[in-house]
Design an enzyme around this catalytic site. Structure first.
Site, PDB file in Angstrom:
ATOM      1  N   ARG A 166      31.801  66.755  50.719  1.00 60.39           N
ATOM      2  CA  ARG A 166      32.457  67.067  52.010  1.00 60.39           C
ATOM      3  C   ARG A 166      33.029  68.491  52.043  1.00 60.39           C
ATOM      4  O   ARG A 166      34.104  68.730  52.601  1.00 60.39           O
ATOM      5  CB  ARG A 166      33.602  66.080  52.296  1.00 60.39           C
ATOM      6  CG  ARG A 166      33.154  64.681  52.607  1.00 60.39           C
ATOM      7  CD  ARG A 166      32.273  64.610  53.854  1.00 60.39           C
ATOM      8  NE  ARG A 166      32.055  63.232  54.237  1.00 60.39           N
ATOM      9  CZ  ARG A 166      31.130  62.440  53.675  1.00 60.39           C
ATOM     10  NH1 ARG A 166      30.329  62.901  52.734  1.00 60.39           N
ATOM     11  NH2 ARG A 166      31.009  61.201  54.090  1.00 60.39           N
ATOM     12  N   SER A 242      35.830  59.179  58.681  1.00 61.58           N
ATOM     13  CA  SER A 242      36.824  59.129  57.601  1.00 61.58           C
ATOM     14  C   SER A 242      37.857  60.231  57.811  1.00 61.58           C
ATOM     15  O   SER A 242      37.494  61.392  57.953  1.00 61.58           O
ATOM     16  CB  SER A 242      36.152  59.361  56.252  1.00 61.58           C
ATOM     17  OG  SER A 242      35.118  58.444  56.055  1.00 61.58           O
ATOM     18  N   GLU A 338      40.356  65.044  55.655  1.00 59.06           N
ATOM     19  CA  GLU A 338      38.969  65.521  55.676  1.00 59.06           C
ATOM     20  C   GLU A 338      38.637  66.420  56.880  1.00 59.06           C
ATOM     21  O   GLU A 338      38.043  67.477  56.694  1.00 59.06           O
ATOM     22  CB  GLU A 338      38.034  64.304  55.591  1.00 59.06           C
ATOM     23  CG  GLU A 338      36.677  64.637  55.036  1.00 59.06           C
ATOM     24  CD  GLU A 338      35.694  64.918  56.137  1.00 59.06           C
ATOM     25  OE1 GLU A 338      35.139  66.027  56.166  1.00 59.06           O
ATOM     26  OE2 GLU A 338      35.474  64.037  56.971  1.00 59.06           O
TER      27      GLU A 338
HETATM   28  N1  EPU Z   1      37.398  49.588  51.332  1.00 50.19           N
HETATM   29  C1  EPU Z   1      38.503  48.764  51.423  1.00 50.19           C
HETATM   30  N2  EPU Z   1      39.194  48.734  52.600  1.00 50.19           N
HETATM   31  C2  EPU Z   1      38.830  49.448  53.663  1.00 50.19           C
HETATM   32  C3  EPU Z   1      37.699  50.297  53.571  1.00 50.19           C
HETATM   33  C4  EPU Z   1      36.991  50.359  52.389  1.00 50.19           C
HETATM   34  O1  EPU Z   1      38.861  48.091  50.494  1.00 50.19           O
HETATM   35  O2  EPU Z   1      39.509  49.351  54.695  1.00 50.19           O
HETATM   36  C5  EPU Z   1      36.647  49.627  50.055  1.00 50.19           C
HETATM   37  C6  EPU Z   1      35.579  48.558  50.016  1.00 50.19           C
HETATM   38  O3  EPU Z   1      35.548  48.019  48.747  1.00 50.19           O
HETATM   39  C7  EPU Z   1      34.288  49.337  50.256  1.00 50.19           C
HETATM   40  C8  EPU Z   1      34.608  50.666  49.639  1.00 50.19           C
HETATM   41  O4  EPU Z   1      36.006  50.865  49.897  1.00 50.19           O
HETATM   42  O5  EPU Z   1      33.215  48.701  49.636  1.00 50.19           O
HETATM   43  C9  EPU Z   1      33.824  51.805  50.243  1.00 50.19           C
HETATM   44  O6  EPU Z   1      33.901  51.726  51.663  1.00 50.19           O
HETATM   45  P1  EPU Z   1      32.678  52.195  52.568  1.00 50.19           P
HETATM   46  O7  EPU Z   1      31.410  51.698  52.026  1.00 50.19           O
HETATM   47  O8  EPU Z   1      33.017  51.870  53.982  1.00 50.19           O
HETATM   48  O9  EPU Z   1      32.637  53.733  52.338  1.00 50.19           O
HETATM   49  P2  EPU Z   1      33.826  54.788  52.265  1.00 50.19           P
HETATM   50  O10 EPU Z   1      33.981  55.262  50.873  1.00 50.19           O
HETATM   51  O11 EPU Z   1      35.018  54.233  52.950  1.00 50.19           O
HETATM   52  C10 EPU Z   1      32.220  56.846  52.597  1.00 50.19           C
HETATM   53  C11 EPU Z   1      32.183  58.049  53.490  1.00 50.19           C
HETATM   54  C12 EPU Z   1      31.686  57.663  54.878  1.00 50.19           C
HETATM   55  C13 EPU Z   1      30.294  57.075  54.751  1.00 50.19           C
HETATM   56  C14 EPU Z   1      30.361  55.856  53.820  1.00 50.19           C
HETATM   57  C15 EPU Z   1      29.009  55.271  53.544  1.00 50.19           C
HETATM   58  C16 EPU Z   1      33.923  59.562  52.715  1.00 50.19           C
HETATM   59  C17 EPU Z   1      35.268  60.148  52.974  1.00 50.19           C
HETATM   60  N3  EPU Z   1      33.507  58.649  53.590  1.00 50.19           N
HETATM   61  O12 EPU Z   1      33.204  55.964  53.155  1.00 50.19           O
HETATM   62  O13 EPU Z   1      31.603  58.849  55.643  1.00 50.19           O
HETATM   63  O14 EPU Z   1      29.786  56.681  56.012  1.00 50.19           O
HETATM   64  O15 EPU Z   1      30.932  56.243  52.548  1.00 50.19           O
HETATM   65  O16 EPU Z   1      28.278  56.121  52.729  1.00 50.19           O
HETATM   66  O17 EPU Z   1      33.255  59.940  51.753  1.00 50.19           O
HETATM   67  C18 EPU Z   1      32.815  60.231  57.163  1.00 50.19           C
HETATM   68  O18 EPU Z   1      32.815  61.077  56.278  1.00 50.19           O
HETATM   69  O19 EPU Z   1      33.348  60.426  58.294  1.00 50.19           O
HETATM   70  C19 EPU Z   1      32.242  58.925  56.878  1.00 50.19           C
HETATM   71  C20 EPU Z   1      32.325  57.913  57.736  1.00 50.19           C
END
Ligand code: EPU
Length: 344
Positions: A166, A242, A338
């Site tokens: 990012r 995010s 971010e």
């Molecule tokens: N989780 C929780 N609670 C929540 C949200 C997430 O416990 O409310 C845990 C869950 O275990 C989940 C894990 O966090 O399995 C990861 O969550 P998720 O797969 O939704 O991905 P993320 O790490 O929250 C990142 C990117 C997203 C991207 C997704 C999918 C960043 C900051 N965000 O989110 O990017 O779509 O992975 O690859 O790296 C963005 O940058 O705007 C964005 C949406």
């Protein structure tokens, strides 16, 4: 209105996906590269500039006195059909998702994991967008940008863009330095599915299919569906995806944390560091689904902050600060915001 003319007192509330109340004192729409020297002239005359793409990764103040340049450059061209890759030039003002969808229709596969990310093509390299196992920099050949203060055009090879999680040198250079005009994509042939992300492999549209039989359309559809389920549509509920980066911490700190919090969600990195799921940390602090005034934490994804109405940046950033403080107190981990914060 003649090219390069400036509109005054423009409401940007509908031009940022968070829907933050914002008025720009001056706005210039950039339709043509010939307008760029004029932008440089304004800067040399003492004006500060901020570049606006799709407005999906910015926190805008209630009033901006800087000149806002809205990039409206359009065009998608297949530059080369090499045996090993499709090479495609895309103007910065194209909508990201529309480009991904139209590329796939042409058979230029390789961007399907990045479907439905809001924003423009020109903004995508700034924060090196990434989702479902693909980071944008792995699909970029070069980025062409105008250096606003010096008034010159430069094409950067991928390795010179300083890409990171990012992050890029365009982001680090700060507002008003680089205006990205086009991106050259390089989509490797033969195409290979990227299916490492747990949510994707588990998706019903893909789960039963053998890896070699999966096509790009199936991945595109699955990603769109997963995103629609987890992430709020900015047209319905203001948000910037995010709001925090997933923090990266040393392995030793992770080991200590794991002893106290057995369920902690983490991804080991190649350099021995560990990336934590910020959404999990925020949820554990009790923030998920909480609302304070016009702003809140999304009910299904704690990493996303939302605007329920007429919120301003001040309100949203106060919520972000409270969340950062909770996470710091409970886990000793610092969260980094971010989206780009635009000063007045
Ligand atoms: N989780 C929780 N609670 C929540 C949200 C997430 O416990 O409310 C845990 C869950 O275990 C989940 C894990 O966090 O399995 C990861 O969550 P998720 O797969 O939704 O991905 P993320 O790490 O929250 C990142 C990117 C997203 C991207 C997704 C999918 C960043 C900051 N965000 O989110 O990017 O779509 O992975 O690859 O790296 C963005 O940058 O705007 C964005 C949406």
């Amino acid at each position: 209105m003649p090219l390069s003319s400036i509109a005054h007192a423009v409401d940007l509330t509908t031009l940022n996906t968070l829907g933050l109340v914002c008025q720009a004192e001056q706005l210039m729409d950039l339709y043509d590269l010939s307008q760029l020297p004029k932008v440089t002239e304004y800067v040399r005359g003492g004006m500060q500039v901020v570049v606006l793409g799709g407005g999906s990764n910015v926190v805008l103040p209630a009033r901006i006195s800087r000149l806002v340049v809205r990039v409206q450059l359009k065009g998608i061209t297949l530059a080369l059909a090499r045996p090993d890759a499709w090479v495609i030039d895309v103007a910065a003002g194209e909508n990201w998702h529309d480009f991904v969808a139209s590329a796939m229709t042409q058979g230029w596969d390789g961007l399907e994991n990045l479907a439905l990310i809001p924003g423009s093509v020109g903004a995508a390299p700034v924060q090196n967008i990434g989702a479902y196992g693909v980071e944008l920099d792995s699909r970029i050949e070069s980025v062409t940008a105008w250096h606003i203060p010096e008034g010159r055009m430069v094409t950067f090879k991928r390795e010179d863009c300083g890409f990171n999680y990012r992050d890029s040198m365009f982001k680090r250079a700060g507002l008003g330095h680089w205006l990205i005009v086009s991106v050259r994509f390089c989509l490797p042939r033969p195409w290979r599915a990227v299916l490492g992300y747990p949510d994707l492999v588990r998706h019903p549209g893909l789960a039963g299919t053998a890896m070699e039989e999966v096509n790009a359309r199936q991945i595109f559809d699955a990603v769109c569906e997963i995103r629609r389920t987890k992430l709020p549509d900015p047209a319905v509920l203001g948000n910037a995806g995010s709001f925090f980066k997933n923090p990266v911490i040393p392995a030793s700190q992770f080991e200590t944390l794991k002893q106290h919090f057995a369920g902690i969600v983490a991804y080991p990195q190649a350099d021995q560091s560990v990336k934590l799921a910020a959404g999990w940390l925020i949820e554990q602090c009790g923030w998920k689904g909480r609302r304070i005034g016009q702003v809140g934490v999304h009910t299904r994804q704690a990493l996303v902050l939302v605007n329920y109405g007429q919120a301003t940046a001040v309100e949203l950033l106060a919520l972000a600060q409270s969340i950062r403080q909770s996470v710091e107190e409970k886990f000793g981990v610092e969260l980094e915001i971010e989206p780009v914060q635009v000063p007045a």
